[in-house]
Motif scaffolding. Structure first.
Motif, PDB file in Angstrom:
ATOM      1  N   VAL A 245      32.013  39.545  56.585  1.00 15.62           N
ATOM      2  CA  VAL A 245      31.227  40.497  55.806  1.00 15.62           C
ATOM      3  C   VAL A 245      31.033  40.046  54.355  1.00 15.62           C
ATOM      4  CG1 VAL A 245      31.791  42.474  57.259  1.00 15.62           C
ATOM      5  CG2 VAL A 245      33.255  41.935  55.314  1.00 15.62           C
ATOM      6  N   TYR A 246      31.930  39.229  53.837  1.00 11.91           N
ATOM      7  CA  TYR A 246      31.846  38.806  52.444  1.00 11.91           C
ATOM      8  C   TYR A 246      31.189  37.434  52.273  1.00 11.91           C
ATOM      9  CZ  TYR A 246      36.132  36.574  54.041  1.00 11.91           C
ATOM     10  OH  TYR A 246      37.055  35.867  54.765  1.00 11.91           O
ATOM     11  N   ALA A 247      30.705  36.829  53.362  1.00  9.26           N
ATOM     12  CA  ALA A 247      30.121  35.483  53.284  1.00  9.26           C
ATOM     13  C   ALA A 247      28.951  35.432  52.302  1.00  9.26           C
ATOM     14  CB  ALA A 247      29.695  35.016  54.664  1.00  9.26           C
ATOM     15  N   ALA A 248      28.078  36.424  52.338  1.00  7.78           N
ATOM     16  CA  ALA A 248      26.918  36.440  51.437  1.00  7.78           C
ATOM     17  C   ALA A 248      27.344  36.617  49.983  1.00  7.78           C
ATOM     18  CB  ALA A 248      25.944  37.536  51.841  1.00  7.78           C
ATOM     19  N   VAL A 249      28.413  37.375  49.752  1.00  9.55           N
ATOM     20  CA  VAL A 249      28.913  37.553  48.384  1.00  9.55           C
ATOM     21  C   VAL A 249      29.295  36.204  47.792  1.00  9.55           C
ATOM     22  CG1 VAL A 249      30.799  38.505  46.983  1.00  9.55           C
ATOM     23  CG2 VAL A 249      29.670  39.928  48.695  1.00  9.55           C
ATOM     24  N   HIS A 250      29.961  35.375  48.564  1.00  6.60           N
ATOM     25  CA  HIS A 250      30.358  34.068  48.042  1.00  6.60           C
ATOM     26  C   HIS A 250      29.149  33.152  47.852  1.00  6.60           C
ATOM     27  CE1 HIS A 250      34.502  35.061  48.055  1.00  6.60           C
ATOM     28  NE2 HIS A 250      34.564  35.208  49.373  1.00  6.60           N
ATOM     29  N   GLN A 251      28.182  33.239  48.739  1.00  7.41           N
ATOM     30  CA  GLN A 251      26.989  32.386  48.630  1.00  7.41           C
ATOM     31  C   GLN A 251      26.135  32.774  47.423  1.00  7.41           C
ATOM     32  OE1 GLN A 251      26.187  29.753  50.542  1.00  7.41           O
ATOM     33  NE2 GLN A 251      24.105  29.401  49.871  1.00  7.41           N
ATOM     34  N   PHE A 252      25.932  34.086  47.216  1.00  7.61           N
ATOM     35  CA  PHE A 252      24.987  34.558  46.195  1.00  7.61           C
ATOM     36  C   PHE A 252      25.634  35.209  44.981  1.00  7.61           C
ATOM     37  CE2 PHE A 252      22.704  34.829  50.296  1.00  7.61           C
ATOM     38  CZ  PHE A 252      21.758  33.843  50.053  1.00  7.61           C
ATOM     39  N   GLY A 253      26.931  35.565  45.078  1.00 13.23           N
ATOM     40  CA  GLY A 253      27.600  36.270  43.993  1.00 13.23           C
ATOM     41  C   GLY A 253      27.393  37.769  44.115  1.00 13.23           C
ATOM     42  N   ALA A 254      28.135  38.540  43.321  1.00 14.59           N
ATOM     43  CA  ALA A 254      28.019  39.998  43.331  1.00 14.59           C
ATOM     44  C   ALA A 254      28.578  40.557  42.033  1.00 14.59           C
ATOM     45  CB  ALA A 254      28.776  40.594  44.510  1.00 14.59           C
ATOM     46  N   ALA A 255      27.998  41.652  41.610  1.00 15.23           N
ATOM     47  CA  ALA A 255      28.465  42.336  40.404  1.00 15.23           C
ATOM     48  C   ALA A 255      29.594  43.291  40.755  1.00 15.23           C
ATOM     49  CB  ALA A 255      27.324  43.112  39.763  1.00 15.23           C
ATOM     50  N   GLN A 256      30.517  43.479  39.807  1.00 15.42           N
ATOM     51  CA  GLN A 256      31.599  44.442  40.015  1.00 15.42           C
ATOM     52  C   GLN A 256      30.975  45.798  40.321  1.00 15.42           C
ATOM     53  OE1 GLN A 256      34.189  45.186  36.682  1.00 15.42           O
ATOM     54  NE2 GLN A 256      35.783  45.983  38.001  1.00 15.42           N
TER      55      GLN A 256
ATOM     56  N   SER B  98      37.743  51.503  41.381  1.00 14.40           N
ATOM     57  CA  SER B  98      39.041  52.108  41.067  1.00 14.40           C
ATOM     58  C   SER B  98      39.802  52.492  42.331  1.00 14.40           C
ATOM     59  CB  SER B  98      38.846  53.354  40.187  1.00 14.40           C
ATOM     60  OG  SER B  98      38.162  54.359  40.915  1.00 14.40           O
ATOM     61  N   ARG B  99      39.147  52.496  43.489  1.00 12.36           N
ATOM     62  CA  ARG B  99      39.820  52.877  44.733  1.00 12.36           C
ATOM     63  C   ARG B  99      39.992  51.690  45.671  1.00 12.36           C
ATOM     64  NH1 ARG B  99      36.559  57.876  46.799  1.00 12.36           N
ATOM     65  NH2 ARG B  99      34.874  56.631  45.985  1.00 12.36           N
ATOM     66  N   GLY B 100      40.163  50.506  45.122  1.00  8.90           N
ATOM     67  CA  GLY B 100      40.468  49.350  45.946  1.00  8.90           C
ATOM     68  C   GLY B 100      39.275  48.747  46.660  1.00  8.90           C
ATOM     69  N   SER B 101      38.103  48.767  46.039  1.00  9.13           N
ATOM     70  CA  SER B 101      36.939  48.148  46.678  1.00  9.13           C
ATOM     71  C   SER B 101      37.142  46.643  46.773  1.00  9.13           C
ATOM     72  CB  SER B 101      35.670  48.455  45.885  1.00  9.13           C
ATOM     73  OG  SER B 101      35.536  47.551  44.814  1.00  9.13           O
ATOM     74  N   PRO B 102      36.295  45.942  47.501  1.00 12.79           N
ATOM     75  CA  PRO B 102      36.441  44.496  47.636  1.00 12.79           C
ATOM     76  C   PRO B 102      36.293  43.719  46.334  1.00 12.79           C
ATOM     77  CG  PRO B 102      34.958  45.367  49.296  1.00 12.79           C
ATOM     78  CD  PRO B 102      35.255  46.467  48.331  1.00 12.79           C
ATOM     79  N   ILE B 103      35.775  44.331  45.275  1.00 11.83           N
ATOM     80  CA  ILE B 103      35.556  43.593  44.028  1.00 11.83           C
ATOM     81  C   ILE B 103      36.266  44.303  42.865  1.00 11.83           C
ATOM     82  CG2 ILE B 103      33.828  42.556  42.501  1.00 11.83           C
ATOM     83  CD1 ILE B 103      31.878  42.661  44.763  1.00 11.83           C
ATOM     84  N   PRO B 104      37.610  44.299  42.868  1.00  8.41           N
ATOM     85  CA  PRO B 104      38.321  44.990  41.799  1.00  8.41           C
ATOM     86  C   PRO B 104      38.477  44.181  40.523  1.00  8.41           C
ATOM     87  CG  PRO B 104      39.875  44.126  43.370  1.00  8.41           C
ATOM     88  CD  PRO B 104      38.498  43.811  43.897  1.00  8.41           C
ATOM     89  N   PHE B 105      38.201  42.876  40.537  1.00  6.78           N
ATOM     90  CA  PHE B 105      38.495  42.025  39.395  1.00  6.78           C
ATOM     91  C   PHE B 105      37.303  41.762  38.495  1.00  6.78           C
ATOM     92  CE2 PHE B 105      41.609  40.947  42.645  1.00  6.78           C
ATOM     93  CZ  PHE B 105      42.770  41.195  41.946  1.00  6.78           C
ATOM     94  N   GLY B 106      36.137  42.236  38.828  1.00  8.82           N
ATOM     95  CA  GLY B 106      34.943  41.976  38.028  1.00  8.82           C
ATOM     96  C   GLY B 106      33.882  41.274  38.847  1.00  8.82           C
ATOM     97  N   ASP B 107      32.911  40.725  38.162  1.00  9.72           N
ATOM     98  CA  ASP B 107      31.829  40.041  38.848  1.00  9.72           C
ATOM     99  C   ASP B 107      32.346  38.824  39.612  1.00  9.72           C
ATOM    100  OD1 ASP B 107      30.177  41.864  37.605  1.00  9.72           O
ATOM    101  OD2 ASP B 107      29.405  40.440  36.124  1.00  9.72           O
ATOM    102  N   ILE B 108      31.736  38.554  40.747  1.00  9.20           N
ATOM    103  CA  ILE B 108      32.049  37.351  41.515  1.00  9.20           C
ATOM    104  C   ILE B 108      30.857  36.418  41.357  1.00  9.20           C
ATOM    105  CG2 ILE B 108      32.394  36.370  43.811  1.00  9.20           C
ATOM    106  CD1 ILE B 108      33.833  38.906  44.596  1.00  9.20           C
ATOM    107  N   PRO B 109      31.083  35.235  40.785  1.00  7.81           N
ATOM    108  CA  PRO B 109      29.960  34.300  40.623  1.00  7.81           C
ATOM    109  C   PRO B 109      29.564  33.708  41.971  1.00  7.81           C
ATOM    110  CG  PRO B 109      31.998  33.276  39.896  1.00  7.81           C
ATOM    111  CD  PRO B 109      32.324  34.705  40.238  1.00  7.81           C
TER     112      PRO B 109
END
Length: 159
Positions: A102-113, A120-131
Motif C-alpha cells: 500500500v505504501y509503494a506509491a508513497v516511496h516512488q512519488f513522496g507524500a506530505a505529512q 496525531s493518532r499513529g497514521s503512516p506518516i508521523p514524522f513529516g513529509d516523505i520525499p
C-alpha cells in the motif's frame, strides 16, 4: 505501483515473429521483466538511487533516530517489505514490474505529512513529509541490457 513495458506499435513485427519456431513473446517479456525486477531490487537494496542515478534523500533526523543498524532506506529487517514485494507479471504483450504494498506509491512519488489522515493518532506518516525515492523505472544500463538480451534472443531464432 508498477512500471509497464508494452509491445505497442510492434504488432506487425510480433505477428511475424510468432510464426518463427521457438519464439515465445510471453517468455521473452518475462525474461525482460526479470532483468528489470533484479535491477529494481539492487536499486532498493544496495544503490539507493533513482533509475536516472539521482541519490535518494536521507532519512529525516527524527525518523533516523527510530532506525536500527540493520535498517536502510526502504529496507527494514525482520518483516516483509517493499524489497520482498517487488515482482514481475508478463503476458504475451506486456510485462509489469512493481509492488502491491500500500505504501509503494508513497516511496516512488513522496507524500506530505497528513496526506493519509491525522498524524496525531499513529497514521503512516508521523514524522513529516516523505520525499520521493523513485525505485521503479529503467536506467540507461537497464535499457542497454534489455536491448542486448532481445537482440541476442531474436538473432538466435533467425539463424
Amino acid at each position: 505501483m508498477a512500471v509497464t513495458l508494452t509491445t505497442e506499435g510492434m504488432e506487425a513485427a510480433l505477428d511475424g515473429l510468432q510464426r518463427l519456431a521457438g519464439f515465445d513473446a510471453a517468455q521473452i517479456l518475462d525474461e525482460v521483466g526479470a532483468i528489470v525486477e533484479d535491477s529494481t531490487k539492487v536499486r532498493v537494496a544496495d544503490e539507493k538511487t533513482a533509475p536516472d542515478g539521482t541519490p535518494w534523500a536521507d532519512w529525516s533526523a527524527g525518523y533516523a533516530a527510530t532506525r536500527r543498524a540493520q535498517h536502510s532506506l526502504l529496507v527494514a529487517s525482520g518483516n516483509p517489505g517493499l524489497l520482498e514485494s517487488i515482482q514481475r507479471y508478463a503476458t504475451p504483450t506486456e510485462v509489469e514490474v512493481g509492488s502491491n504494498m500500500v505504501y509503494a506509491a508513497v516511496h516512488q512519488f513522496g507524500a506530505a505529512q497528513g496526506a493519509f489522515g491525522n498524524t496525531s493518532r499513529g497514521s503512516p506518516i508521523p514524522f513529516g513529509d516523505i520525499p520521493a525515492r523513485p525505485y521503479l523505472g529503467l536506467s540507461d544500463d537497464d535499457r542497454q541490457e534489455i536491448e542486448t538480451f532481445v537482440s541476442d534472443r531474436l538473432g538466435g531464432l533467425l539463424q
